[in-house]
Design a protein around this motif. Structure first.
Motif, PDB file in Angstrom:
ATOM      1  N   ALA A  95      66.152 115.886  47.837  1.00 25.48           N
ATOM      2  CA  ALA A  95      65.833 117.094  47.068  1.00 25.48           C
ATOM      3  C   ALA A  95      66.734 117.209  45.840  1.00 25.48           C
ATOM      4  O   ALA A  95      66.277 117.525  44.741  1.00 25.48           O
ATOM      5  N   LYS A  96      68.030 116.947  46.015  1.00 28.51           N
ATOM      6  CA  LYS A  96      68.963 116.993  44.885  1.00 28.51           C
ATOM      7  C   LYS A  96      68.591 115.967  43.821  1.00 28.51           C
ATOM      8  O   LYS A  96      68.619 116.255  42.615  1.00 28.51           O
ATOM      9  N   ARG A  97      68.251 114.757  44.248  1.00 29.48           N
ATOM     10  CA  ARG A  97      67.844 113.727  43.295  1.00 29.48           C
ATOM     11  C   ARG A  97      66.645 114.179  42.482  1.00 29.48           C
ATOM     12  O   ARG A  97      66.605 114.020  41.258  1.00 29.48           O
ATOM     13  N   LEU A  98      65.664 114.745  43.168  1.00 36.22           N
ATOM     14  CA  LEU A  98      64.445 115.177  42.484  1.00 36.22           C
ATOM     15  C   LEU A  98      64.705 116.374  41.574  1.00 36.22           C
ATOM     16  O   LEU A  98      64.118 116.485  40.500  1.00 36.22           O
ATOM     17  N   THR A 131      64.164 114.688  37.937  1.00 32.80           N
ATOM     18  CA  THR A 131      62.751 114.853  37.604  1.00 32.80           C
ATOM     19  C   THR A 131      62.526 116.283  37.114  1.00 32.80           C
ATOM     20  O   THR A 131      63.431 117.131  37.181  1.00 32.80           O
ATOM     21  N   GLU A 132      61.346 116.539  36.633  1.00 34.82           N
ATOM     22  CA  GLU A 132      60.972 117.886  36.194  1.00 34.82           C
ATOM     23  C   GLU A 132      60.021 118.546  37.179  1.00 34.82           C
ATOM     24  O   GLU A 132      59.377 119.547  36.852  1.00 34.82           O
ATOM     25  N   ILE A 175      58.648 119.749  44.878  1.00 30.07           N
ATOM     26  CA  ILE A 175      59.654 118.955  45.585  1.00 30.07           C
ATOM     27  C   ILE A 175      59.574 119.205  47.086  1.00 30.07           C
ATOM     28  O   ILE A 175      59.623 118.275  47.891  1.00 30.07           O
ATOM     29  N   GLY A 176      59.466 120.469  47.460  1.00 33.07           N
ATOM     30  CA  GLY A 176      59.329 120.797  48.879  1.00 33.07           C
ATOM     31  C   GLY A 176      58.111 120.115  49.489  1.00 33.07           C
ATOM     32  O   GLY A 176      58.200 119.527  50.582  1.00 33.07           O
ATOM     33  N   TYR A 177      57.001 120.153  48.778  1.00 33.49           N
ATOM     34  CA  TYR A 177      55.778 119.525  49.283  1.00 33.49           C
ATOM     35  C   TYR A 177      55.952 118.012  49.382  1.00 33.49           C
ATOM     36  O   TYR A 177      55.538 117.394  50.357  1.00 33.49           O
ATOM     37  N   LYS A 178      56.615 117.429  48.406  1.00 32.39           N
ATOM     38  CA  LYS A 178      56.855 115.976  48.397  1.00 32.39           C
ATOM     39  C   LYS A 178      57.712 115.551  49.582  1.00 32.39           C
ATOM     40  O   LYS A 178      57.592 114.430  50.081  1.00 32.39           O
ATOM     41  N   LEU A 179      58.574 116.445  50.041  1.00 27.94           N
ATOM     42  CA  LEU A 179      59.467 116.151  51.159  1.00 27.94           C
ATOM     43  C   LEU A 179      58.899 116.598  52.506  1.00 27.94           C
ATOM     44  O   LEU A 179      59.606 116.583  53.517  1.00 27.94           O
ATOM     45  N   PRO A 222      67.782 126.001  45.240  1.00 28.68           N
ATOM     46  CA  PRO A 222      67.410 124.820  44.455  1.00 28.68           C
ATOM     47  C   PRO A 222      67.460 125.076  42.953  1.00 28.68           C
ATOM     48  O   PRO A 222      67.936 124.232  42.185  1.00 28.68           O
ATOM     49  N   GLN A 223      66.981 126.245  42.525  1.00 29.65           N
ATOM     50  CA  GLN A 223      66.981 126.564  41.094  1.00 29.65           C
ATOM     51  C   GLN A 223      68.403 126.618  40.546  1.00 29.65           C
ATOM     52  O   GLN A 223      68.680 126.102  39.460  1.00 29.65           O
ATOM     53  N   HIS A 224      69.289 127.243  41.296  1.00 30.78           N
ATOM     54  CA  HIS A 224      70.677 127.364  40.835  1.00 30.78           C
ATOM     55  C   HIS A 224      71.354 126.000  40.827  1.00 30.78           C
ATOM     56  O   HIS A 224      72.123 125.691  39.900  1.00 30.78           O
ATOM     57  N   PHE A 225      71.083 125.163  41.831  1.00 36.57           N
ATOM     58  CA  PHE A 225      71.661 123.823  41.851  1.00 36.57           C
ATOM     59  C   PHE A 225      71.231 123.035  40.628  1.00 36.57           C
ATOM     60  O   PHE A 225      72.039 122.383  39.979  1.00 36.57           O
ATOM     61  N   ARG A 226      69.945 123.084  40.309  1.00 33.46           N
ATOM     62  CA  ARG A 226      69.435 122.355  39.141  1.00 33.46           C
ATOM     63  C   ARG A 226      70.106 122.822  37.860  1.00 33.46           C
ATOM     64  O   ARG A 226      70.571 122.011  37.064  1.00 33.46           O
TER      65      ARG A 226
END
Length: 281
Positions: free
Chosen positions: A232-235, A239-240, A246-250, A270-274
């Motif tokens: 998730a962090k990588r994505l 990525t954009e 991302i959640g769906y991809k995982l 996730p938003q804050h991490f990005r």
């Protein structure tokens, strides 16, 4: 100086690491290769969001797909990069295979710290690889493979010594942990529970918990979730894709559940991490 040798689909490359050789972003070109990175004391490297400020020489073993960044201003050493076609011997020797102990374990990003004498030996092998790649001798491919395997065998021995793998029982435990790690790597998108992996290993969840506990402070559930959060962090950073995508991809159809999982695991959304990661680089 970067050198690349290609033998049909087999590829092996070498490049020096110093302020002139490792340009910003260049490591991304090697992302899909398996990498062995030798760094001298004083170097700085980040591998998948974990930073290392080296107090002694070290070798890092980085799988294809992992992100790494070297602070070229203070780092020096060497980088070997190769594909699975060039070196993959799991049929003959699991410990030193392309999926061996150094590339699949549940303990940490594999790093082997080197004493002065050990570092001198590794540097000698790297120098031989560099020299061999500059020649046009017969048998070059096999010679390069032998030298690469020397590095992996010596490093595997040092890793086992550091982790006190000294008898047959401990070797079996490490092999079991390696197998569990491989399964997590292969199935983390579709299999999220400890019971899923216990089933694949033909044991009970309780037995899986007990065996992993011998060599790791993390529980099997921690290891599974850590791998999901790492992806998730990588994505998020590279990525954009939206958080929902991302959640769906995982493997999470409910975005709210994925956001709670990420937030509980990292103590930030996730938003804050990005945003915080992008503003820091």
């Amino acid at each position: 100086m970067e050198q690349l040798r290609q033998f049909a689909v087999k590829k092996l490359g070498y490049t020096d690491i110093d302020s002139n050789a490792v340009e910003e972003g260049k490591l991304a070109l090697y992302r899909d290769f398996i990498k062995i990175i030798f760094l001298r004391s004083g170097s700085h490297i980040q591998v998948d969001f974990k930073e290392y400020h080296l107090q002694q020489d070290a070798l890092f073993f980085v799988q294809g797909g992992q992100y790494c960044q070297i602070d070229e201003a203070v780092s020096n050493g060497a980088l070997l990069f190769y594909n699975r076609d060039f070196y993959c011997v799991e049929i003959h020797d699991k410990e030193v295979a392309c999926d061996g102990i150094l590339f699949h374990n549940i303990y940490e990003i594999p790093v082997v710290y080197l004493e002065e004498a050990q570092s001198a030996i590794m540097q000698g092998i790297l120098a031989e690889i560099k020299s061999e790649m500059q020649e046009e001798e017969s048998g070059m491919e096999e010679m390069l493979r032998i030298l690469l395997k020397q590095i992996i065998i010596r490093s595997t021995r040092l890793w086992k010594q550091a982790h006190q793998v000294q008898n047959e029982e401990s070797r079996q435990d490490v092999e079991f942990a390696r197998r569990f790690s491989q399964l997590v790597e292969a199935h983390y998108i579709t299999r999220h529970s400890v019971a899923d992996y216990a089933e694949l290993l033909n044991i009970t969840p309780k037995a899986l918990q007990k065996r992993v506990a011998k060599y790791s402070k993390l529980t099997p559930n921690d290891i599974i979730k850590d791998r999901i959060i790492l992806e998730a962090k990588r994505l998020l950073v590279h990525t954009e894709l939206s958080v929902k995508e991302i959640g769906y991809k995982l493997g999470y159809e409910d975005p709210a559940y994925f956001i709670r999982l990420f937030t509980n695991h990292t103590e930030e959304s996730p938003q804050h991490f990005r945003k915080s990661y992008q503003s820091a680089v």
